[in-house]
Scaffold this active site. Structure first.
Site, PDB file in Angstrom:
ATOM      1  N   ASN A   1      45.522  42.422  41.467  1.00 48.24           N
ATOM      2  CA  ASN A   1      44.229  41.777  41.215  1.00 48.24           C
ATOM      3  C   ASN A   1      43.097  42.644  41.754  1.00 48.24           C
ATOM      4  O   ASN A   1      43.253  43.315  42.774  1.00 48.24           O
ATOM      5  CB  ASN A   1      44.175  40.414  41.908  1.00 48.24           C
ATOM      6  N   THR A   2      41.972  42.589  41.087  1.00 52.34           N
ATOM      7  CA  THR A   2      40.809  43.376  41.507  1.00 52.34           C
ATOM      8  C   THR A   2      39.571  42.850  40.803  1.00 52.34           C
ATOM      9  O   THR A   2      39.637  42.532  39.615  1.00 52.34           O
ATOM     10  CB  THR A   2      40.926  44.857  41.079  1.00 52.34           C
TER      11      THR A   2
END
Length: 355
Positions: A266-267
């Site tokens: 995730n980012t």
């Protein structure tokens, strides 16, 4: 600024049933054919709709590979601009990180997608007719999202795609939604079956001579929240039609003495661009202020499972008027006020990405 609720209804378990329509990502494959398997041709991303903004000297281009789908988005400032970088979370994907940039490249493809930024650098060198004087060096910083979990290929943004995004850059236009770096962004990854597709978003504000452009690609563990407290994207249960705040999943797991579930990869990557001159200290604090504010629209945020990067960019074109007592030490009340306004513009951009 639109503060209209998105028809949110909170149930007793903490779930929030909302409209817009669900956009589930489906279970990940984590593999598949890569770049060499296709005759890849960059496509200009048009997205759901186009944001028009008035910011001379700033152009934006977005390109993608349909076969991914994955893409890259380039913010091009030919004159160059001072930059502060605020990176947080457990899995940051960043290259360059310079304090002065001619372009910011946002891309999918996780660490492999950093190659797109190299394509932007090479294209800018070509535009200089390969002059390599130190003062003419073109600086490009890049940040990436892990978007393999929302698609079934290993295609990543390469040099050709980064170059194409730069070539597609035009002043005053930004494609919203599934476009560029946001082609396979997603949110609410407590469980893969409840993950939803997001996109890229932007918002613009002009107040007198002050200009603020916010760009974001939300790809978080967390869910996307509106200003009324409704969940507009992420952690959607198809059986109940409810979007649920992850905190309730975590609470139930702890109460039952079970390990809470959260998916990796995730980012959220973003840029906030203004024409207001700030000192280096102010610019760094401006970056932190806006980045910290984003937890209101993304919950949870900056987790060990995320790798969030924000670029704060100023073209140094205007000075805000100072008033007696407006400075305390090295920090200015003007920069604080600008950060507060920019934080709202960024929240608007997050919501645009979730539509």
């Amino acid at each position: 600024m639109n503060t209209t609720p998105v028809h949110a209804l909170t149930d007793i378990d903490g779930g929030i049933a909302v409209d817009p329509a669900p956009r589930l990502a489906g279970p990940p494959v984590f593999g598949g054919p890569g770049n060499a398997a296709f005759d890849l041709v960059p496509v200009r991303s048009t997205g759901r709709e186009t944001l028009r903004f008035d910011f001379p000297g700033v152009s934006v281009g977005s390109a993608h590979y349909e076969e991914g789908p994955t893409g890259a988005t380039v913010i091009h400032i030919p004159a160059g601009a001072r930059t502060a970088v605020d990176a947080r979370g457990g899995a940051v994907g960043l290259s360059g990180g310079y304090d002065f940039n001619h372009a910011i490249c946002l891309a999918g493809g996780a660490s492999y997608g950093l190659e797109a930024g190299a394509g932007v650098s090479g294209a800018l060198l070509e535009r200089l007719e390969y002059r390599t004087g130190f003062a003419e060096a073109q600086l490009v910083s890049s940040a990436v999202i892990y978007d393999f979990s929302a698609r079934s290929t290993a295609v990543y943004p390469d040099k050709a795609l980064g170059r194409a995004a730069l070539e597609f850059a035009v002043p005053g236009e930004f494609p919203q939604g599934r476009a560029g770096a946001g082609m396979s962004a997603s949110a609410g990854k407590v469980d893969w079956d409840r993950t939803e597709i997001t996109g890229q978003g932007a918002a613009f504000r002009r107040l007198g001579d002050v200009r603020i452009l916010a760009v974001v690609v939300p790809n978080p563990v967390g869910v996307i929240m509106d200003r009324a407290g409704g969940i507009v994207r992420g952690n959607y249960d198809a059986q109940t039609g409810v979007r649920r705040h992850p905190v309730f999943d975590y609470q139930e797991a702890f109460a039952e003495q079970l390990p809470p579930v959260t998916q990796a990869g995730n980012t959220t990557i973003s840029a906030i661009v203004t024409n207001v001159r700030m000192s280096p200290v102010e610019l760094n604090q401006f970056a932190k202020q806006v980045h910290s504010s984003m937890h209101r629209g993304i919950q949870p945020f900056h987790t060990d499972m995320d790798g969030d990067t924000l670029f704060a960019v100023t073209t140094d074109e205007i000075d805000l008027p100072t008033t007696p007592g407006s400075s305390r030490g090295r920090l200015s009340v003007n920069a604080t006020a600008l950060g507060a306004i920019a934080s709202e513009v960024m929240w608007d951009a997050v919501l645009e990405a979730a539509k």
